[in-house]
Design an enzyme around this catalytic site. Structure first.
Site, PDB file in Angstrom:
ATOM      1  N   GLU A   1      -5.918 -10.937  -1.102  1.00  0.00           N
ATOM      2  CA  GLU A   1      -6.707 -10.720   0.123  1.00  0.00           C
ATOM      3  C   GLU A   1      -8.195 -10.722  -0.209  1.00  0.00           C
ATOM      4  OE1 GLU A   1      -5.283  -7.400   2.475  1.00  0.00           O
ATOM      5  OE2 GLU A   1      -3.218  -7.720   1.867  1.00  0.00           O
TER       6      GLU A   1
ATOM      7  N   GLU B   1       0.790  -1.242   0.000  1.00  0.00           N
ATOM      8  CA  GLU B   1       0.000   0.000   0.000  1.00  0.00           C
ATOM      9  C   GLU B   1       0.819   1.287   0.000  1.00  0.00           C
ATOM     10  OE1 GLU B   1      -2.645  -0.425   3.345  1.00  0.00           O
ATOM     11  OE2 GLU B   1      -3.625  -2.169   2.498  1.00  0.00           O
TER      12      GLU B   1
HETATM   13  C1  GLA Z   1      -4.663  -4.652   4.369  1.00  0.00           C
HETATM   14  C2  GLA Z   1      -3.461  -5.436   4.753  1.00  0.00           C
HETATM   15  C3  GLA Z   1      -3.839  -6.693   5.445  1.00  0.00           C
HETATM   16  C4  GLA Z   1      -4.914  -6.502   6.435  1.00  0.00           C
HETATM   17  C5  GLA Z   1      -6.062  -5.831   5.815  1.00  0.00           C
HETATM   18  C6  GLA Z   1      -7.122  -5.737   6.864  1.00  0.00           C
HETATM   19  O1  GLA Z   1      -5.275  -5.172   3.281  1.00  0.00           O
HETATM   20  O2  GLA Z   1      -2.638  -5.762   3.681  1.00  0.00           O
HETATM   21  O3  GLA Z   1      -2.727  -7.201   6.085  1.00  0.00           O
HETATM   22  O4  GLA Z   1      -4.468  -5.737   7.517  1.00  0.00           O
HETATM   23  O5  GLA Z   1      -5.634  -4.585   5.356  1.00  0.00           O
HETATM   24  O6  GLA Z   1      -7.086  -6.865   7.677  1.00  0.00           O
END
Ligand code: GLA
Length: 363
Positions: A268, A162
């Site tokens: 994710e 990010e």
């Molecule tokens: C982001 C992070 C993850 C997690 C999510 C929320 O996507 O990459 O590690 O913390 O937020 O759980």
């Protein structure tokens, strides 16, 4: 002309063959098959896990359904490196040991991120910001120590998480970018590659299907590749909702990122049942909702989104090297922490497959 005896043998043989055929043909309701088996010829299917789940009912489901795991929190910088001279290994070690015992792949998550990073990393003893040299040196020590410990056991790392801004600026404004500019990104990949040259290194981010953010991430990655920085993959987090992204947005992202010669992984994946923007972010008023029922409308919208997503994933199987869900079942999901229960995954609170599951394995 066949005599009666031969006819009988012929018919019995044919029936036996048919029955045998029916018996071995995989059926979507096969009770011992898991997601990983349906997708064996496509890509590994993973889930983000906590050490607690590996010692509870969920562990059986994890081993049956998934071929890969990611520690949800245990390898983040804050939890694993709480003080400059102290690492905390038990949680991360137990996850890696579980994977080894059960022959699962592990994706490491994550080596450099602005959130869940320890404050000591950025400060000197007087509480002031450290210099760029000190910060990069701390980053190098962190990455070398963590990556070396799991060398050969973790096949891929989310190296930087990010780093791109959601607003109109380019880099997200964080301690990392304030102190080093873009250098922390480049150095993080270099350090990770030094520590384990065989690990596949990913840049990971969300909102990767929104055209403006997609372009910025593309620009970053293109620049890194041109400079010879060892980045081999892009992780599209895929914190989606029943309204986002569209099929076209998703396909455009896969095509654009893979045009750089990068592997694409969905790292994710979850599909919030509350309509909203991508990235699991709240839209106006959403926080006020207290609704905690998984309604038939939510079920239907969610299964359509999952069906679409996996159709696209299968179509781009050459570009995609992994799909990981963020958590295992609706029993526990990080999306619950927003004032109302969410139901974003393929297994319900009883750990049973939801209707969306059957859409995902029906092909
Ligand atoms: C982001 C992070 C993850 C997690 C999510 C929320 O996507 O990459 O590690 O913390 O937020 O759980």
């Amino acid at each position: 002309m066949m005599n009666n005896k031969r006819k009988l043998i012929y018919c019995t043989g044919a029936i036996a063959l048919c029955l045998a055929g029916l018996a071995w043909r995989p059926s979507p309701t096969d009770s011992d098959k898991g997601l990983k088996d349906y997708y064996k010829k496509y890509f590994p299917i993973g889930a983000a896990v906590t050490p607690r789940e590996l010692h509870s009912e969920e562990s059986k489901l994890i081993v049956k359904e998934f071929s890969s795991i990611t520690p949800e929190n245990a390898m983040k910088m804050g939890p694993i490196h709480p003080e400059e001279n102290r690492f905390y290994w038990p949680d991360a070690d137990s996850i890696v040991a579980f994977a080894q015992r059960n022959h699962l792949k592990v994706r490491g998550h994550t080596l450099c991120w602005h959130a869940q990073a320890p404050n000591w990393m950025f400060r000197d003893s007087a509480g002031n910001d450290v210099s760029k040299e000190v910060l990069l040196d701390r980053l190098r020590k962190h990455i070398h120590t963590v990556v070396s410990r799991y060398k050969g056991k973790i096949y891929a790392w989310d190296v930087v998480n990010e780093a791109i801004a959601d607003d109109t600026t380019f880099l997200r404004k964080t301690k990392w970018s304030q102190i080093t500019g873009q250098e922390f990104i480049e150095k993080a990949f270099v350090y990770a590659h030094e520590a384990d040259p065989k690990a596949v290194l990913f840049y990971n981010d969300y909102n990767t299907e929104q055209p403006a953010k997609r372009e910025k991430i593309y620009k970053l990655l293109k620049g890194l590749r041109e400079k010879g920085i060892p980045v081999q993959g892009v992780g599209l987090q895929a914190h989606w909702s029943v309204t986002n992204p569209s099929r076209e947005e998703l396909e455009n992202s896969i095509k654009l990122f893979s045009s750089l010669g990068l592997q694409v992984q969905f790292t994710e994946l979850d599909i919030s049942v509350y309509a909203g923007r991508q990235g699991g972010q709240l839209i106006n008023g959403e926080q006020q909702q207290t609704k905690a029922t998984f309604t038939p409308e939510m079920e239907q919208q969610q299964l359509e989104k999952y069906k679409m997503a996996f159709e696209v994933f299968r179509k781009y199987r050459k570009q995609i090297t992994g799909v990981t869900f963020w958590n295992v079942s609706d029993r526990y999901t990080w999306l619950d922490g927003r004032g109302r229960k969410n139901f974003p995954l393929l297994f319900n609170t009883e750990l049973k497959p939801k209707k969306a599951y059957w859409e995902v394995v029906k092909f």
